[in-house]
Design an enzyme around this catalytic site. Sequence first.
Site, mmCIF file in Angstrom:
data_model
loop_
_atom_site.group_PDB
_atom_site.id
_atom_site.type_symbol
_atom_site.label_atom_id
_atom_site.label_comp_id
_atom_site.label_asym_id
_atom_site.label_seq_id
_atom_site.Cartn_x
_atom_site.Cartn_y
_atom_site.Cartn_z
ATOM 1 C CG HIS A 168 -2.001 0.881 1.347
ATOM 2 N ND1 HIS A 168 -1.847 2.248 1.319
ATOM 3 C CD2 HIS A 168 -3.335 0.685 1.503
ATOM 4 C CE1 HIS A 168 -3.024 2.835 1.456
ATOM 5 N NE2 HIS A 168 -3.936 1.918 1.554
ATOM 6 C CD GLU A 273 -3.318 1.433 -1.968
ATOM 7 O OE1 GLU A 273 -3.840 0.355 -1.586
ATOM 8 O OE2 GLU A 273 -3.841 2.544 -1.794
HETATM 9 O O1 TA6 Z 1 -6.143 1.544 -0.397
HETATM 10 C C1 TA6 Z 1 -7.123 2.545 -0.244
HETATM 11 C C2 TA6 Z 1 -7.830 2.314 1.084
HETATM 12 O O2 TA6 Z 1 -8.502 1.079 1.094
HETATM 13 C C3 TA6 Z 1 -8.776 3.495 1.336
HETATM 14 O O3 TA6 Z 1 -10.119 3.097 1.210
HETATM 15 C C4 TA6 Z 1 -8.407 3.930 2.754
HETATM 16 O O4 TA6 Z 1 -9.150 3.207 3.703
HETATM 17 C C5 TA6 Z 1 -6.936 3.574 2.782
HETATM 18 O O5 TA6 Z 1 -6.877 2.298 2.154
HETATM 19 C C6 TA6 Z 1 -6.263 3.634 4.129
HETATM 20 O O6 TA6 Z 1 -6.677 2.581 4.924
HETATM 21 P P1 TA6 Z 1 -6.126 2.595 6.445
HETATM 22 O O7 TA6 Z 1 -6.698 1.401 7.103
HETATM 23 O O8 TA6 Z 1 -4.610 2.533 6.369
HETATM 24 O O9 TA6 Z 1 -6.575 3.899 7.019
#
Ligand code: TA6
Length: 300
Positions: A168, A273
């Site tokens: 991510h 990501e």
């Molecule tokens: O990858 C995008 C996502 O799924 C968004 O929807 C947002 O939730 C982000 O990840 C961050 O997630 P986190 O749990 O690290 O706050």
Amino acid sequence: MRIQELQSQFAIPGAVEFEPGQGGLTRMAITTSECAAHIYTHGAHVTHWQRHGEAPVLFMSSQSQFKDGAPIRGGVPVCFPWFGGSGPAGAPIHGVARLAEWEVESVTLKSDGTVVAVFLLNANERALAPWPQRFELRHRVTVGRSLTMALEARNTDPKPQRITEALHTYFLVDDVRQIRVLGLENASYIDTAGGGRVERRQGAEPITITAETDRVYLNNRATCVIEVPNFGRKIVIEKSGSDSTVVWNPWIAKAKAMPDFGDDEWPRMICVETANAHGNAITLAPGASHVMEARIRLET
Ligand code: TA6
């Protein structure tokens, strides 16, 4: 393993040291002739990668937590064995791997000056609650003029295992309203901004960010390029073993809603990501393994 033990077993003078990082968490500090990097044993989390004389490549929130059981906000969270909310009911989003303390398995200084660090999350004697199945997860990080991360998942459970996963990655930019993301033109995606789930198709133009953006491009193996004009930089993200790409910026309201993210930080980051998410889940037979790899390099 305590910092002193890691230091005595894995440190490489002038290249790899272990030190207390933020929040007192154990941090591997890497310095090569080309770059510097930080990787925390908490989540095997790459938080910093910077080529000497240039701006850092990864974004880290000034409000991030650094404590057991909490995700680090920025760098490269390892999302496994589920992405998003597709885990067990009531479980945190993005899996258990980024919340767990990983072991250091090996650290190598290669002849070309790159450092290869391998982290192991050993959930094969016992499952890692709330995930009911056993697995072994290795994160092999190669640090040098480019940054390569290979996440190898092995099913050590007697039953098949269906997993979703993501590297991510948060990239630092000066103003997200000035960047473009190329490589996903004309591709279909699931738009999950604002908590929705709408199937859309990207137009012929590159992605620009003008509002909350949360897109999962499925069945897509394309190389992406982030153009950061004011850094005079293109960030090239190649991948293998990954059929999904996620593009995310929280924009104003969601930034305000995240306690571990500064209200004014949203212009300085974009997530692109490397993933296997939603319908691109991976089913591993007992004993089988799968490697998902992201290779990040800069073009100026
Ligand atoms: O990858 C995008 C996502 O799924 C968004 O929807 C947002 O939730 C982000 O990840 C961050 O997630 P986190 O749990 O690290 O706050």
